[in-house]
Design a protein around this motif. Sequence first.
Motif, mmCIF file in Angstrom:
data_model
loop_
_atom_site.group_PDB
_atom_site.id
_atom_site.type_symbol
_atom_site.label_atom_id
_atom_site.label_comp_id
_atom_site.label_asym_id
_atom_site.label_seq_id
_atom_site.Cartn_x
_atom_site.Cartn_y
_atom_site.Cartn_z
ATOM 1 N N PRO A 261 59.665 53.356 -10.423
ATOM 2 C CA PRO A 261 60.307 52.521 -9.399
ATOM 3 C C PRO A 261 61.682 51.993 -9.829
ATOM 4 C CG PRO A 261 58.452 51.375 -10.387
ATOM 5 C CD PRO A 261 58.369 52.790 -10.832
ATOM 6 N N VAL A 262 61.862 51.763 -11.130
ATOM 7 C CA VAL A 262 63.177 51.327 -11.613
ATOM 8 C C VAL A 262 64.225 52.397 -11.308
ATOM 9 C CG1 VAL A 262 64.534 50.843 -13.694
ATOM 10 C CG2 VAL A 262 62.287 49.776 -13.384
ATOM 11 N N LEU A 263 63.881 53.662 -11.529
ATOM 12 C CA LEU A 263 64.805 54.753 -11.212
ATOM 13 C C LEU A 263 65.037 54.862 -9.705
ATOM 14 C CD1 LEU A 263 63.556 57.507 -13.704
ATOM 15 C CD2 LEU A 263 65.595 56.066 -13.889
ATOM 16 N N LEU A 264 63.982 54.641 -8.920
ATOM 17 C CA LEU A 264 64.129 54.671 -7.456
ATOM 18 C C LEU A 264 65.090 53.596 -6.978
ATOM 19 C CD1 LEU A 264 60.416 55.224 -6.326
ATOM 20 C CD2 LEU A 264 62.293 56.878 -6.205
ATOM 21 N N ILE A 265 65.142 52.490 -7.692
ATOM 22 C CA ILE A 265 66.059 51.404 -7.343
ATOM 23 C C ILE A 265 67.471 51.699 -7.831
ATOM 24 C CG2 ILE A 265 66.589 48.961 -7.721
ATOM 25 C CD1 ILE A 265 63.536 48.501 -7.982
ATOM 26 N N LEU A 266 67.598 52.162 -9.073
ATOM 27 C CA LEU A 266 68.919 52.329 -9.687
ATOM 28 C C LEU A 266 69.715 53.482 -9.082
ATOM 29 C CD1 LEU A 266 68.211 51.634 -13.464
ATOM 30 C CD2 LEU A 266 69.128 50.090 -11.720
ATOM 31 N N LEU A 267 69.029 54.498 -8.571
ATOM 32 C CA LEU A 267 69.744 55.644 -8.013
ATOM 33 C C LEU A 267 70.631 55.240 -6.831
ATOM 34 C CD1 LEU A 267 70.220 58.643 -8.296
ATOM 35 C CD2 LEU A 267 68.204 59.082 -6.893
ATOM 36 N N PRO A 268 70.117 54.593 -5.787
ATOM 37 C CA PRO A 268 71.001 54.158 -4.707
ATOM 38 C C PRO A 268 71.959 53.053 -5.135
ATOM 39 C CG PRO A 268 68.775 53.343 -4.341
ATOM 40 C CD PRO A 268 68.700 54.311 -5.477
ATOM 41 N N VAL A 269 71.535 52.203 -6.072
ATOM 42 C CA VAL A 269 72.420 51.133 -6.542
ATOM 43 C C VAL A 269 73.684 51.726 -7.153
ATOM 44 C CG1 VAL A 269 72.673 49.372 -8.341
ATOM 45 C CG2 VAL A 269 70.670 49.360 -6.851
ATOM 46 N N GLY A 270 73.537 52.802 -7.924
ATOM 47 C CA GLY A 270 74.707 53.449 -8.511
ATOM 48 C C GLY A 270 75.655 53.982 -7.446
ATOM 49 N N ALA B 249 67.325 42.964 -6.414
ATOM 50 C CA ALA B 249 66.461 41.797 -6.232
ATOM 51 C C ALA B 249 65.302 42.112 -5.291
ATOM 52 C CB ALA B 249 67.278 40.621 -5.697
ATOM 53 N N GLY B 250 65.574 42.857 -4.211
ATOM 54 C CA GLY B 250 64.511 43.231 -3.273
ATOM 55 C C GLY B 250 63.470 44.118 -3.925
ATOM 56 N N GLY B 251 63.919 45.064 -4.736
ATOM 57 C CA GLY B 251 62.982 45.919 -5.457
ATOM 58 C C GLY B 251 62.147 45.129 -6.442
ATOM 59 N N ALA B 252 62.776 44.146 -7.102
ATOM 60 C CA ALA B 252 62.046 43.313 -8.060
ATOM 61 C C ALA B 252 60.964 42.486 -7.366
ATOM 62 C CB ALA B 252 63.020 42.395 -8.797
ATOM 63 N N ILE B 253 61.247 42.036 -6.144
ATOM 64 C CA ILE B 253 60.259 41.252 -5.393
ATOM 65 C C ILE B 253 59.003 42.087 -5.134
ATOM 66 C CG2 ILE B 253 59.780 40.242 -3.119
ATOM 67 C CD1 ILE B 253 62.673 39.219 -3.118
ATOM 68 N N ILE B 254 59.195 43.349 -4.721
ATOM 69 C CA ILE B 254 58.037 44.210 -4.452
ATOM 70 C C ILE B 254 57.280 44.518 -5.747
ATOM 71 C CG2 ILE B 254 57.291 46.439 -3.552
ATOM 72 C CD1 ILE B 254 59.640 46.404 -1.676
ATOM 73 N N MET B 255 58.002 44.777 -6.834
ATOM 74 C CA MET B 255 57.338 45.049 -8.110
ATOM 75 C C MET B 255 56.526 43.842 -8.560
ATOM 76 S SD MET B 255 60.360 47.172 -10.086
ATOM 77 C CE MET B 255 59.347 47.506 -11.542
ATOM 78 N N PHE B 256 57.078 42.653 -8.372
ATOM 79 C CA PHE B 256 56.345 41.438 -8.727
ATOM 80 C C PHE B 256 55.092 41.293 -7.867
ATOM 81 C CE2 PHE B 256 55.514 36.953 -7.762
ATOM 82 C CZ PHE B 256 55.249 36.464 -9.039
ATOM 83 N N ALA B 257 55.245 41.520 -6.548
ATOM 84 C CA ALA B 257 54.100 41.400 -5.637
ATOM 85 C C ALA B 257 53.037 42.451 -5.937
ATOM 86 C CB ALA B 257 54.565 41.527 -4.194
ATOM 87 N N ALA B 258 53.465 43.622 -6.449
ATOM 88 C CA ALA B 258 52.515 44.689 -6.758
ATOM 89 C C ALA B 258 51.722 44.416 -8.028
ATOM 90 C CB ALA B 258 53.249 46.022 -6.884
#
Length: 379
Positions: free
Chosen positions: A151-160, A176-185
Amino acid sequence: MSYLDYQVAQVPTGIRKILYLNWPLVFLLTAVSSIGFLMLYSVAGGDGSRWAEPQMYRFAIGMAAMIGLAFVPIWFWRGISVFAYVTCLLLLVAVDLVGEIGMGAQRWIEIGPIRLQPSELMKISMVLILAAYYDWLDLSKVSRPLWVLIPVLLILLPVGLILAQPDLGTSVMLVAGGAIIMFAAGVSLWYFGVIVGMVVGLVTTVLKSRGTDWQLLRDYQFRRIDTFLDPSADPLGAGYNIMQSQIALGSGGWSGRGFMQGTQSRLNFLPEKHTDFIFTVLAEEFGFIGASSLLTLYLLILGFCLYSALTNRDRFASLMTIGIAGTFFLYFAINMATVMGMLPAKGSPLPLVSYGGTAMIILLLGFGMVQSAHVHRPR
């Protein structure tokens, strides 16, 4: 099944889905948008055709789409998550190659008569792909390094790709939005602690590098930091916007100057008064009471979304709802913090209040998915 649910179950399916809508959420979204119409009418000097009426049309379209999406089964959003994510990635690549440049940034792409900002779509697509990933992943693997890396790669790819536009504000929102879902998961807090430590270390290193042979930022970038920390250092230049915003916020007092009586907006001292800085117009005209009332409505929207997520027994639907609610929170929190001088200005709109079509309609589409999760939750 409760007695009320049993009675509703006797109603035909189409009508039953309407009854199952999260109606408090519908009313709250309408209330917030109505405040936006009122403020757009004010900043236009009483000319409704300039900003308020077009915003009403967009809201009507977005609300109709939201109600329509509520009837879509939740498995559909799970099924299109990968397709939506890949499509948005391709659109971001297209922006970097042939995108339209505006105000020094390359963030838009023309598709026929439509002017699209793919980074806004990616905020929703990111929620879908991460919710689908953690719905698929076994709970015992959630905090294992390999399964955290994906999931970190899924987030960083569009961020780049978005950083290349450049658009730091949207990049931060995606992370931040990706981190919220990871925390909730259920990802272990140790990972978040490591990331926070790395960010603190990076910021400290950047600041200590100033004036050295290994300086990590250019001089003008350090001047921007200086302006953020002390806007009065450049009151007619980089600090102008935030200083005028703070004047408007302070002059409103408890009850405000009155509708259409704000001096900062009426005399055009306030920049971008119909978009990024519209919250300061509200605070100047209706004071602390008006500003806190809007914040209360925002928090109620979050509350109804989170209640729906926590009572939903479908893991994907629950994570999707939390992700969209988290994105909504980031929208208004970043905007309010920016106009108060707590964050550097990044051009983030106030959700459902600022003038603009793309952000409003995409946000309402996201709430349509929240409604879909609420309507189709196991009962």
